[in-house]
Design a protein around this motif. Structure first.
Motif, PDB file in Angstrom:
ATOM      1  N   GLN A 339      21.412   5.528  36.916  1.00 29.76           N
ATOM      2  CA  GLN A 339      21.193   4.207  37.295  1.00 29.76           C
ATOM      3  C   GLN A 339      20.260   4.087  38.498  1.00 29.76           C
ATOM      4  O   GLN A 339      19.639   2.745  38.618  1.00 29.76           O
ATOM      5  N   GLN A 340      20.074   4.890  39.035  1.00 29.83           N
ATOM      6  CA  GLN A 340      19.096   5.107  40.207  1.00 29.83           C
ATOM      7  C   GLN A 340      17.838   4.750  39.537  1.00 29.83           C
ATOM      8  O   GLN A 340      16.884   4.080  40.223  1.00 29.83           O
ATOM      9  N   VAL A 341      17.326   5.411  38.516  1.00 31.31           N
ATOM     10  CA  VAL A 341      15.753   5.159  38.041  1.00 31.31           C
ATOM     11  C   VAL A 341      15.727   4.088  36.926  1.00 31.31           C
ATOM     12  O   VAL A 341      14.632   4.008  36.529  1.00 31.31           O
ATOM     13  N   THR A 342      16.869   3.484  36.496  1.00 35.34           N
ATOM     14  CA  THR A 342      16.701   2.369  35.597  1.00 35.34           C
ATOM     15  C   THR A 342      15.722   1.475  36.087  1.00 35.34           C
ATOM     16  O   THR A 342      14.718   0.833  35.467  1.00 35.34           O
ATOM     17  N   PRO A 343      15.984   1.069  37.464  1.00 30.87           N
ATOM     18  CA  PRO A 343      14.785  -0.036  37.954  1.00 30.87           C
ATOM     19  C   PRO A 343      13.598   0.366  38.054  1.00 30.87           C
ATOM     20  O   PRO A 343      12.676  -0.429  37.986  1.00 30.87           O
ATOM     21  N   ILE A 344      13.414   1.574  38.370  1.00 31.26           N
ATOM     22  CA  ILE A 344      12.146   2.122  38.421  1.00 31.26           C
ATOM     23  C   ILE A 344      11.373   2.201  37.134  1.00 31.26           C
ATOM     24  O   ILE A 344      10.040   1.954  37.160  1.00 31.26           O
ATOM     25  N   ILE A 345      11.757   2.511  36.063  1.00 33.90           N
ATOM     26  CA  ILE A 345      11.333   2.557  34.852  1.00 33.90           C
ATOM     27  C   ILE A 345      11.001   1.043  34.578  1.00 33.90           C
ATOM     28  O   ILE A 345       9.970   0.939  33.879  1.00 33.90           O
ATOM     29  N   ALA A 346      11.990   0.170  34.657  1.00 34.65           N
ATOM     30  CA  ALA A 346      11.603  -1.107  34.353  1.00 34.65           C
ATOM     31  C   ALA A 346      10.520  -1.731  35.151  1.00 34.65           C
ATOM     32  O   ALA A 346       9.791  -2.377  34.489  1.00 34.65           O
ATOM     33  N   GLU A 347      10.386  -1.352  36.425  1.00 30.87           N
ATOM     34  CA  GLU A 347       9.268  -2.194  37.119  1.00 30.87           C
ATOM     35  C   GLU A 347       8.145  -1.368  36.328  1.00 30.87           C
ATOM     36  O   GLU A 347       6.845  -1.802  36.431  1.00 30.87           O
ATOM     37  N   LEU A 348       8.114   0.191  36.230  1.00 30.15           N
ATOM     38  CA  LEU A 348       6.692   0.934  35.743  1.00 30.15           C
ATOM     39  C   LEU A 348       6.508   0.039  34.457  1.00 30.15           C
ATOM     40  O   LEU A 348       5.207   0.006  34.387  1.00 30.15           O
ATOM     41  N   GLN A 349       7.271   0.055  33.531  1.00 25.69           N
ATOM     42  CA  GLN A 349       7.042  -0.829  32.210  1.00 25.69           C
ATOM     43  C   GLN A 349       6.298  -2.110  32.412  1.00 25.69           C
ATOM     44  O   GLN A 349       5.555  -2.369  31.771  1.00 25.69           O
ATOM     45  N   GLU A 350       7.210  -2.738  33.382  1.00 20.03           N
ATOM     46  CA  GLU A 350       6.637  -4.223  33.482  1.00 20.03           C
ATOM     47  C   GLU A 350       5.155  -4.374  34.033  1.00 20.03           C
ATOM     48  O   GLU A 350       4.315  -5.186  33.721  1.00 20.03           O
ATOM     49  N   LYS A 351       4.900  -3.318  35.299  1.00 21.31           N
ATOM     50  CA  LYS A 351       3.551  -3.234  35.753  1.00 21.31           C
ATOM     51  C   LYS A 351       2.572  -2.776  34.607  1.00 21.31           C
ATOM     52  O   LYS A 351       1.518  -3.322  34.715  1.00 21.31           O
ATOM     53  N   SER A 352       2.982  -2.082  33.873  1.00 17.38           N
ATOM     54  CA  SER A 352       2.112  -1.424  33.000  1.00 17.38           C
ATOM     55  C   SER A 352       1.843  -2.684  31.688  1.00 17.38           C
ATOM     56  O   SER A 352       0.498  -2.667  31.260  1.00 17.38           O
ATOM     57  N   MET A 353       2.670  -3.308  31.251  1.00 18.48           N
ATOM     58  CA  MET A 353       2.455  -4.574  30.220  1.00 18.48           C
ATOM     59  C   MET A 353       1.853  -5.415  31.075  1.00 18.48           C
ATOM     60  O   MET A 353       0.935  -6.341  30.323  1.00 18.48           O
ATOM     61  N   GLN A 354       1.983  -5.676  32.318  1.00 21.83           N
ATOM     62  CA  GLN A 354       1.137  -6.788  33.103  1.00 21.83           C
ATOM     63  C   GLN A 354      -0.628  -6.477  32.862  1.00 21.83           C
ATOM     64  O   GLN A 354      -1.264  -7.282  32.504  1.00 21.83           O
ATOM     65  N   GLU A 392       5.562  10.296  29.205  1.00 27.00           N
ATOM     66  CA  GLU A 392       6.001  11.411  29.799  1.00 27.00           C
ATOM     67  C   GLU A 392       6.451  10.933  31.133  1.00 27.00           C
ATOM     68  O   GLU A 392       7.275  11.689  31.643  1.00 27.00           O
ATOM     69  N   PRO A 393       5.767  10.164  31.922  1.00 25.70           N
ATOM     70  CA  PRO A 393       6.298   9.665  33.236  1.00 25.70           C
ATOM     71  C   PRO A 393       7.699   9.158  33.253  1.00 25.70           C
ATOM     72  O   PRO A 393       8.519   9.500  34.127  1.00 25.70           O
ATOM     73  N   ILE A 394       8.093   8.327  32.054  1.00 24.39           N
ATOM     74  CA  ILE A 394       9.678   8.054  31.873  1.00 24.39           C
ATOM     75  C   ILE A 394      10.601   9.284  31.851  1.00 24.39           C
ATOM     76  O   ILE A 394      11.497   9.224  32.401  1.00 24.39           O
ATOM     77  N   LEU A 395      10.211  10.351  31.030  1.00 20.86           N
ATOM     78  CA  LEU A 395      10.969  11.450  30.778  1.00 20.86           C
ATOM     79  C   LEU A 395      11.031  12.241  31.957  1.00 20.86           C
ATOM     80  O   LEU A 395      12.142  12.752  32.475  1.00 20.86           O
ATOM     81  N   THR A 396      10.116  12.333  32.892  1.00 20.13           N
ATOM     82  CA  THR A 396       9.829  12.938  34.220  1.00 20.13           C
ATOM     83  C   THR A 396      10.836  12.222  35.030  1.00 20.13           C
ATOM     84  O   THR A 396      11.810  13.069  35.544  1.00 20.13           O
ATOM     85  N   VAL A 397      10.886  10.913  35.217  1.00 21.10           N
ATOM     86  CA  VAL A 397      11.816  10.415  36.333  1.00 21.10           C
ATOM     87  C   VAL A 397      13.023  10.399  35.762  1.00 21.10           C
ATOM     88  O   VAL A 397      13.946  10.213  36.716  1.00 21.10           O
ATOM     89  N   LYS A 398      13.505  10.314  34.580  1.00 18.84           N
ATOM     90  CA  LYS A 398      14.936  10.497  34.085  1.00 18.84           C
ATOM     91  C   LYS A 398      15.394  11.816  34.535  1.00 18.84           C
ATOM     92  O   LYS A 398      16.501  12.037  35.042  1.00 18.84           O
TER      93      LYS A 398
END
Length: 425
Positions: A339-354, A392-398
């Protein structure tokens, strides 16, 4: 976000104080709403039974949350904190999960392995849900606890072996009559053993329970507690003609039930089965009673042999359940960490899609003659590139979620990708 639990239970708290700290069912909704309205408490479940008053909560800070919950209890019950603080058990973080799992499985119960606590935990959780007092953390924790308890009772012998003389007597009765709903019972005596016997019998929802004692007032008091009837010891003959089984545990120096009395009783009963349990030392029931047609007599030694066997089986079951609890706690730890990394992943994905969207805007400006089809193809391909780069970054952060140096490494990860330091809970 931190897990916290406060417990006031029968192991430490005398009944006189537990009575003062018990939530009435009609008060629970208001109590949970009061907790939820505070700035310190995000989620809460209140568990209030005759043996325990407990608050499970998700709080902003552990120390501040603990102080707030103590003040809440003091204010709600109009007591000073010092009245109960010496009896209070406090659990933090994963200790909360482990403790709740133990409670729900019955390992913390007065009668180890009893299943009533499961329905009490489930009811308290569902009520908290209905009143919107819970969120994702306590929802997951309590659902895990309920599932674990069902598994523990199904896959082990935890609740199937009696480990006290009184409960062993009830077990023997159920072995003879699987359904006790149409059976009547008597308890002779009003001491501690008699009270335990009354408790075990009352839990079986039988057709009727009667308490008899030399001091009638003591019989009345015990009967009131278990919604039973009370009769004087002089009415024992009549009482035994009406019941199917009886427990005797007095401090008498001579037999309460002798052979001649029981023969008279059985003659009036037409020798219908009568089960007698002699839990007294010295014995209350003359041993020769066991020779009377229709009578089964069990004394303390008979029951102790069953208890000894059951204790061995129960200990094996407890060890099995302990292993299940450790596994469930570890699984909850992994879920909580994720649950700690869920917001991090969401922000990373959002920033990348922007970034991808800005690239598409640039393409639209520079390649104005693109067909609709070509634009869709480019849009799809650029999104695919982004997703492949993120894999890869998402797998790493998980994986960092369960790392022993998780906080430091997650901070570094956010710095590398220029993500915000404060994630929403």
């Amino acid at each position: 976000m931190h897990l916290l639990a406060l417990s006031l239970n029968y192991k430490k708290v005398p009944i006189e104080l537990r009575e003062k700290l018990a939530f009435a069912e009609s008060e629970l909704a208001a109590a949970m709403a009061t907790l939820k309205e505070s700035q310190s408490v995000f989620e809460n479940v209140i568990l209030s039974t005759c043996n325990r008053t407990e608050i499970y909560a998700v709080v902003d800070q552990t120390k501040r949350g603990e102080d707030y919950l103590k003040r809440f209890l003091a204010n709600w019950f109009h007591l000073s904190i010092t009245t109960f603080s010496g009896y209070l058990d406090v659990y933090q973080e994963l200790e909360v999960a482990n403790y709740l799992f133990r409670v729900t499985c019955g390992l913390e119960s007065l009668i180890v392995g009893e299943e009533q606590i499961l329905s009490q935990v489930k009811s308290s959780f569902l009520f908290a849900q209905e009143n919107q007092a819970t969120g994702s953390v306590l929802n997951t924790l309590f659902k895990s606890a309920i599932t674990l308890s069902k598994k523990a009772h199904t896959e082990t012998l935890l609740s199937r072996n009696s480990v006290s003389v009184g409960s062993a007597a009830v077990q023997l009765t159920k072995n003879i009559w699987s359904d006790l709903s149409d059976k009547k019972a008597a308890v002779i005596g009003a001491g501690q053993m008699s009270e335990l016997s009354a408790k075990y019998i009352a839990a079986q929802k039988i057709a009727g329970l009667t308490i008899s004692n030399r001091t009638y007032e003591k019989a009345q008091k015990l009967a009131e507690h278990y919604h039973a009837e009370a009769v004087k010891l002089t009415e024992l003959e009549k009482l035994l003609t009406e019941v199917d089984f009886a427990f005797s545990s007095t401090s008498s120096k001579s037999f309460i039930l002798n052979e001649s009395l029981v023969r008279i009783v059985q003659a009036k009963r037409d020798n219908k089965p009568l089960i007698l349990f002699d839990l007294a030392v010295p014995r209350d029931i003359e041993p020769s009673v066991r020779d009377i047609t229709g009578v089964k007599l069990y004394d303390i030694d008979d029951l102790e042999r069953l208890v000894k066997f059951n204790k061995s089986e129960r200990q094996k079951a407890e060890k099995e359940v302990e292993k299940m609890i450790l596994k469930a706690t570890d699984e909850f730890k992994n879920w909580l960490s994720a649950q700690q990394v869920t917001p991090i992943i969401a922000e990373l994905q959002e920033k990348s899609m922007q970034i991808q969207e800005k690239v598409m805007e640039t393409i639209d400006h520079k390649l104005t003659d693109l067909s609709v089809h070509d634009r869709k193809v480019i849009n799809k391909l650029t999104k695919s590139i982004v997703n492949q780069l993120l894999r890869e970054p998402i797998l790493t952060v998980k994986s960092l979620a369960t790392d022993e140096n998780s906080p430091e490494k997650l901070t570094l990860f956010k710095q590398i990708f220029n993500l915000s330091e404060d994630q929403k809970r």
